[in-house]
Scaffold this motif. Structure first.
Motif, PDB file in Angstrom:
ATOM      1  N   LYS A  31      15.168  84.837  28.924  1.00  0.00           N
ATOM      2  CA  LYS A  31      14.487  84.163  27.817  1.00  0.00           C
ATOM      3  C   LYS A  31      12.970  84.186  27.954  1.00  0.00           C
ATOM      4  O   LYS A  31      12.254  84.027  26.980  1.00  0.00           O
ATOM      5  CB  LYS A  31      14.979  82.728  27.677  1.00  0.00           C
ATOM      6  N   ASN A  32      12.458  84.418  29.180  1.00  0.00           N
ATOM      7  CA  ASN A  32      11.009  84.499  29.412  1.00  0.00           C
ATOM      8  C   ASN A  32      10.490  85.937  29.370  1.00  0.00           C
ATOM      9  O   ASN A  32       9.329  86.184  29.653  1.00  0.00           O
ATOM     10  CB  ASN A  32      10.651  83.873  30.757  1.00  0.00           C
ATOM     11  N   GLY A  33      11.386  86.873  29.083  1.00  0.00           N
ATOM     12  CA  GLY A  33      10.976  88.273  29.014  1.00  0.00           C
ATOM     13  C   GLY A  33      10.940  88.970  30.358  1.00  0.00           C
ATOM     14  O   GLY A  33      10.424  90.072  30.471  1.00  0.00           O
ATOM     15  N   VAL A  34      11.503  88.340  31.394  1.00  0.00           N
ATOM     16  CA  VAL A  34      11.523  88.922  32.729  1.00  0.00           C
ATOM     17  C   VAL A  34      12.738  89.835  32.851  1.00  0.00           C
ATOM     18  O   VAL A  34      13.851  89.451  32.489  1.00  0.00           O
ATOM     19  CB  VAL A  34      11.554  87.821  33.806  1.00  0.00           C
ATOM     20  N   LEU A  35      12.515  91.041  33.380  1.00  0.00           N
ATOM     21  CA  LEU A  35      13.598  91.996  33.553  1.00  0.00           C
ATOM     22  C   LEU A  35      14.462  91.555  34.734  1.00  0.00           C
ATOM     23  O   LEU A  35      13.967  91.300  35.830  1.00  0.00           O
ATOM     24  CB  LEU A  35      13.031  93.396  33.807  1.00  0.00           C
ATOM     25  N   VAL A  36      15.783  91.434  34.497  1.00  0.00           N
ATOM     26  CA  VAL A  36      16.722  90.958  35.508  1.00  0.00           C
ATOM     27  C   VAL A  36      17.729  92.066  35.798  1.00  0.00           C
ATOM     28  O   VAL A  36      18.228  92.724  34.886  1.00  0.00           O
ATOM     29  CB  VAL A  36      17.471  89.693  35.012  1.00  0.00           C
ATOM     30  N   PHE A  37      18.038  92.273  37.087  1.00  0.00           N
ATOM     31  CA  PHE A  37      19.056  93.227  37.518  1.00  0.00           C
ATOM     32  C   PHE A  37      20.168  92.454  38.194  1.00  0.00           C
ATOM     33  O   PHE A  37      19.912  91.525  38.950  1.00  0.00           O
ATOM     34  CB  PHE A  37      18.476  94.255  38.494  1.00  0.00           C
TER      35      PHE A  37
END
Length: 173
Positions: A31-37
Motif C-alpha cells: 500500500k506504500n508503493g514498496v516492492l515486496v518479494f
C-alpha cells in the motif's frame, strides 16, 4: 457454509503441497508503493521468472564485521617557520612574529596554540601566525600545539629557541 470454506482451504493447502518442490517467487507493491518479494502468492502479485535454478550463495567469512574499526586519520605535522631555530632577534620593542607550517593542510575546526617558555600565549586560535609583544631580553623557547575539532592534540612542534636582544637602559649618572 463453513464446511465449504474449510474444504476450500484444505484444497488450496494440498495444491500448494504439490508445488513444494518448485521454488517460485512472487512480487507486488504494498500500500506504500514498496516492492515486496515472497515465496507465497499474494493478491495482485506476479511470478518472478528466475534465469538460474541455483539460488544458493557460497558461505562468506563475516569476521571482519566483528572487528572494531578505527578511522584512518592523516598524520599531521606542525612546525615553526619563523623565527628560525637559534635566531637572534634585535627588536627594541620586544616584538616577535611567529609563523607556522602545517602538513598535510590546515582543516576547518582546527586550532593552534602558541607556547613561549612553556606557558600558553593566549587561547588557541585558527590563525597560523602569532604576534608576541614585549618579550624580555634573553633566550626563549617557542612551541606550537595543533588541536582537532574535538579539542584533542594531534600534533606538537619541535621546540624553537630564539634570542631576544633589546637596547638596555643606561642608568649611569
Amino acid at each position: 457454509m463453513n464446511y465449504k470454506i474449510l474444504l476450500l482451504l484444505i484444497a488450496l493447502g494440498l495444491s500448494n503441497y504439490g508445488y513444494a518442490g518448485e521454488k517460485k517467487i512472487y512480487a507486488w507493491k504494498d500500500k506504500n508503493g514498496v516492492l515486496v518479494f515472497s515465496d507465497t502468492p499474494h493478491k495482485g502479485a506476479t511470478e518472478v521468472k528466475l534465469t538460474s535454478q541455483s539460488l544458493n550463495m557460497p558461505a562468506t567469512n563475516t569476521d571482519v564485521f566483528n572487528e572494531p574499526t578505527q578511522p584512518q586519520q592523516a598524520a599531521f605535522k606542525i612546525a615553526i617557520s619563523s623565527p628560525e631555530h637559534n635566531q637572534t632577534i634585535r627588536e627594541n620593542t620586544g616584538s616577535v612574529y611567529v609563523t607556522s607550517r602545517i602538513t598535510p593542510r590546515f582543516e576547518s575546526g582546527f586550532t593552534i596554540q602558541l607556547f613561549i617558555d612553556g606557558k600558553a600565549n593566549g587561547p588557541a586560535s585558527d590563525s597560523s601566525t602569532f604576534a608576541i609583544r614585549d618579550v624580555e631580553r634573553g633566550e626563549h623557547t617557542l612551541q606550537l600545539k595543533l588541536f582537532n575539532s574535538k579539542n584533542q592534540i594531534i600534533a606538537v612542534s619541535q621546540p624553537c629557541i630564539f634570542f631576544m636582544h633589546r637596547k638596555g637602559l643606561n642608568l649611569g649618572n
